[in-house]
Design an enzyme around this catalytic site. Structure first.
Site, short mmCIF file in Angstrom:
data_model
loop_
_atom_site.label_atom_id
_atom_site.label_comp_id
_atom_site.label_asym_id
_atom_site.label_seq_id
_atom_site.Cartn_x
_atom_site.Cartn_y
_atom_site.Cartn_z
N GLU B 62 -59.82 48.60 -47.08
CA GLU B 62 -60.54 48.73 -45.80
C GLU B 62 -60.36 50.10 -45.14
OE1 GLU B 62 -59.08 45.89 -46.65
OE2 GLU B 62 -60.67 44.38 -46.56
N HIS B 131 -58.38 34.77 -40.89
CA HIS B 131 -59.81 34.87 -41.22
C HIS B 131 -60.68 34.25 -40.12
CE1 HIS B 131 -58.53 35.97 -45.25
NE2 HIS B 131 -59.77 36.11 -45.65
#
Lengths: 327, 328
Positions: B62, B131
Site C-alpha cells: 500500500e 476490515h
C-alpha cells in the site's frame, strides 16, 4: 545542470563540476553562518563533504530528468540547476524563495530544473521518484528519475516496496544511496545489517558502489546507469561512499559521543571531493591553481550576492498563509 | 435525459471507464484491479478495454503503490489508486498526508498532485476489526485533501468523475455494503460539484445530517418517524471537505433539531465537526443540543451479535429523533 554539451572540452566540463561543488560548499558555509548568527529560522542539514555525489549524479542528467531530494538537499537542488539567490530566500522564509517561503530548507522544490522536492520524511520520496519514472515510461518521454536518500533511509520499508515494482516494471529510476555512515547520530554499524547494495541485487536490480568523493567516478558510473535506464533496461542502484563534514543538522555541534574528531579530520584532509578533483586536474596538467582559485573567488562572490539578496528580500504577505492549500 | 437503474458498483465502473476513455493520463493502480476486478468486482472488465498498461495490478504494497501514484500525479498523470479496504489507509498515510496533501502548499503552488484514492468503509460485513472501519475523519482532518462520501449510484458516478478531473488529491470513500444497491443514473454524462450538499428528503421537524452508509439509515428512520407524525429532513453533505456548511445550517434553522450520523467512530469523528458547524451557525434557532451518532467507540467485533450493536440503525436513529422531539 550539465554543461557538458555546451562546453568544448572535457577540461571545461570538469572545471564546471568543480565550480558546482565549490558553490555548494560555499553555500553551506554561509547557511551555517546565518544559523550561527540567528538570522535563519528553523534548522538546516548541511551537505558539505558530499558535493561530489550531487554534482556527479546531476551532471549525468538532462534538465527535464527528475530528482527527489532529502532533508540534506541543498546540494541536490543546486547541482540540478537551482539559483543561489532564490534558494537563500527560501531558507530565510522570503517571498522570493523557490516555494514562496512556504517550504523552507527541508522542502525546497524547483520543478523548472526537474527537482520534485526535498522531503523531510526519511525515505518519503522513494514512491514519488518511482512514480515519476512510471509516468515517464507511460508518457514515453525518455526521462529518468533519480531518488536521493541516505544510508539511514535504507532502513525504511518503502524502499523495498518500490524497488520491487521498479524491477518488475523496468522503470527508468535510479536509486542513489548517499552512504555517509551516519543515520542521524548513530553509526550505521548499529542500524544496518548486511550490505547495502545486496538489498537492490535481491530484486535483480543492477547495483554498484563507488567512492562518492570522486566526482569523475560518480558521474561516469551514473552516466552508464542513466543510459541503460533510458534504453529501457530498467532501474539501477548506486551506493556512493561519502561523509558529512558537519553534524546531523547545524545545531549538532558536540558530536564526539558518536564519532571522533580524528575521523572527521581524516575525511576532510584525505577524502575531500574538491581537493581530490583539483589535485587530479593539476597532476594531469589540465589546469592550474590560479584557474581554480579564480573559480573559488567567483563562486564566493555569487554566493555572497545571493545571500545579501535573500537577507534584503521581503517576507511573504500575511494574506498568503492560506493560499496554495488547493489548486 | 434517458434514465436507467444501475448498481452503485456499475456507476463507479462507468465513471472510471468514461474518464479513462476521455483522458489518456488517467490510469488505475492497486491490488487485483485488473483481471480480478478487485474482490468487490467493481472494476470487472476495465482491463479488457484499457489493457494492463492502464489497469495496473500492483504487489500488496500500500505505501509503495500509493507513493508511486503520487509521483505519477506530480509528473503529469491522473492516477486512481485503489486502496481495497479503508483500514489500509493507515498503511498509506505518509504518502497521502505528508506527501500528496502538502506538495502544492510546500512548493508554493508549483507542484500539484491530481490523484484519487478510492477506498472503502463500513461495518456489518462480519469482517472484524481490521476490515470494517470507516476512517473518513482521519483524512477529513488534513488540509490539502478533499474527501468524498457518495450515498447513491447517481452521486457516486457524478462525484467520481469530478474527483478524477480535480487538480487536488481526493479521497473517495465507498460503502462496501452499497455496491449492489440500485438507483437511477442518467445515460448522459454529468458531473456533481464538490461542496454541495443534497437534500435527500424534505421535512420540517428535525434534520438528520447523514453521510454515505448512514443516508439510507436516516431515510429509513425518517419513514418510521413519519408514522408518528414527525417530519424529518435528510441532508447528505456528500463531501466532508469541502463542506457545505450553509445547507446544514439552513436546515437546522428551519427544523431547530439536528442529529448528525456517520459510520466513523464517534470519538473525535466527522459527526463532531458537523455538529460544531451546525451549533455555531444555528445556535439561536436550536431547541435542543445537536446530537451525534457514530460507530461505538470499540474495535469492530466479529460476532454478528456484537457487531450489529456498534453502528447506528434505523431504530436507534428513530429513537434518538423521537426523544429529541420530546415524543414518548
Amino acid at each position: 545542470m550539465s554543461k557538458k554539451k555546451e562546453t568544448s572540452s572535457d577540461v571545461e566540463h570538469w572545471l564546471y563540476a568543480y565550480e558546482q561543488m565549490a558553490k555548494i560548499r560555499e553555500f553551506e558555509e554561509k547557511v551555517n553562518e546565518l544559523y550561527m548568527k540567528a538570522l535563519m529560522p528553523g534548522l538546516a542539514h548541511l551537505y558539505s563533504g558530499q558535493e561530489a555525489v550531487a554534482v556527479g549524479v546531476c551532471e549525468a542528467l538532462h534538465l527535464d530528468d527528475y530528482i527527489t531530494s532529502t532533508h540534506r538537499g541543498h546540494g541536490h537542488c543546486l547541482a540540478k540547476g537551482a539559483a543561489v539567490d532564490r534558494m537563500f530566500a527560501e531558507l530565510l522564509g522570503k517571498e522570493a524563495g523557490f516555494c514562496k517561503g512556504k517550504g523552507g530548507s527541508m522542502h525546497i522544490a524547483d520543478p523548472d530544473s526537474g527537482n520534485l522536492g526535498a522531503n523531510a520524511i526519511v525515505g518519503g520520496s522513494m514512491g514519488i521518484a518511482t512514480g515519476a519514472a512510471l509516468s515517464a515510461k507511460m508518457r514515453g518521454s525518455g526521462q529518468v528519475a533519480v531518488c536521493f536518500f541516505g544510508d539511514g533511509a535504507v532502513a525504511q520499508g518503502l524502499l523495498y516496496e518500490v524497488m520491487n515494482m521498479a524491477a518488475l516494471w523496468k522503470l527508468p529510476v535510479i536509486y542513489v544511496c548517499e552512504n555517509n555512515n551516519y543515520s542521524e547520530y548513530t553509526h550505521r554499524s548499529e542500524t544496518l545489517a548486511g550490505e547495502i547494495i545486496a538489498r537492490a541485487q535481491a530484486f535483480g536490480i543492477h547495483a554498484e558502489t563507488v567512492d562518492g568523493q570522486d566526482v569523475q567516478l560518480v558521474q561516469e558510473t551514473m552516466q552508464k546507469l542513466v543510459d541503460r535506464a533510458r534504453r529501457g533496461e530498467g532501474p539501477a542502484f548506486l551506493e556512493c561512499l561519502t561523509y558529512r563534514y558537519y553534524g546531523h543538522h547545524v545545531g549538532d555541534i558536540n558530536r564526539t559521543y558518536y564519532r571522533s574528531k580524528e575521523e572527521e579530520h581524516d575525511w576532510r584532509e584525505n577524502h575531500d571531493p574538491l581537493k581530490l578533483l583539483a589535485e587530479k586536474l593539476i597532476a594531469q596538467k589540465l589546469t592550474d591553481r590560479a584557474v581554480l582559485d579564480k573559480i573559488l573567488a567567483d563562486v564566493a562572490t555569487e554566493v555572497e550576492a545571493g545571500m545579501q539578496f535573500a537577507i534584503n528580500a521581503p517576507f511573504p504577505n500575511p494574506s498568503e498563509v492560506n493560499e496554495d492549500v488547493y489548486v | 435525459m434517458s434514465e436507467r437503474e444501475i448498481t452503485f458498483s456499475e456507476a463507479i465502473r462507468e465513471a472510471l471507464a468514461e474518464e479513462l476513455r476521455r483522458d489518456p493520463r488517467v490510469f488505475i493502480i492497486g491490488e487485483d484491479v485488473a483481471e480480478a476486478g478487485t474482490p468487490f468486482k467493481v472494476l470487472s472488465g476495465l482491463v479488457d478495454e484499457f489493457g494492463k498498461e492502464r489497469i495496473i495490478d500492483s504487489p500488496i504494497s500500500e505505501p509503495g503503490f500509493t507513493g508511486v501514484g503520487v509521483g505519477a500525479a506530480m509528473t503529469g498523470m491522473r492516477p486512481v489508486v485503489d486502496i481495497m479496504f479503508g483500514d489500509f489507509l493507515t498503511l498509506s498515510m505518509d504518502q497521502i498526508v505528508n506527501q500528496a496533501a502538502k506538495v502544492h502548499y510546500m512548493s508554493g503552488g508549483k507542484l500539484k498532485a491530481p490523484i484519487v484514492f478510492r477506498t472503502t468503509m463500513g461495518a456489518t460485513r462480519r469482517s472484524a476489526a481490521q476490515h470494517s472501519q470507516s476512517l473518513q475523519a482521519w483524512v477529513s482532518h488534513v488540509p490539502g485533501l478533499k474527501v468524498v462520501m457518495p450515498s447513491t449510484p447517481y452521486d457516486a458516478k457524478g462525484l467520481l468523475k469530478t474527483a478524477i478531473r480535480d487538480e487536488n488529491p481526493v479521497v473517495f470513500i465507498e460503502d462496501k455494503l452499497m455496491y449492489k444497491m440500485k438507483g437511477i443514473v442518467p445515460a448522459e454524462e454529468y458531473l456533481i460539484p464538490f461542496g454541495v450538499a443534497d437534500v435527500k428528503r424534505k421535512g420540517d421537524d428535525i434534520t438528520l445530517v447523514a453521510t454515505s452508509s448512514m443516508v439510507q439509515v436516516a431515510l429509513g428512520a425518517a419513514e418510521k418517524l413519519k408514522e408518528i407524525g414527525i417530519s424529518a429532513e435528510v441532508i447528505d453533505p456528500r463531501t466532508t471537505w469541502p463542506l457545505d456548511k450553509q445547507a446544514m445550517i439552513d436546515s437546522a434553522k428551519k427544523t431547530s433539531r439536528v442529529i448528525v450520523i456517520d459510520e466513523g467512530y464517534e470519538q473525535y469523528g466527522v459527526t463532531a465537526e458537523l455538529a460544531s458547524v451546525i451549533a455555531d451557525g444555528a445556535f439561536y434557532y436550536l431547541d435542543a443540543p445537536v446530537k451525534r451518532m457514530g460507530a461505538m467507540n470499540v474495535p469492530i467485533p466479529f460476532s454478528p451479535v456484537l457487531e450489529d450493536l456498534t453502528v447506528p440503525t434505523e431504530e436507534t436513529v428513530f429513537q434518538m429523533a423521537k426523544s429529541l422531539c420530546q415524543r414518548s
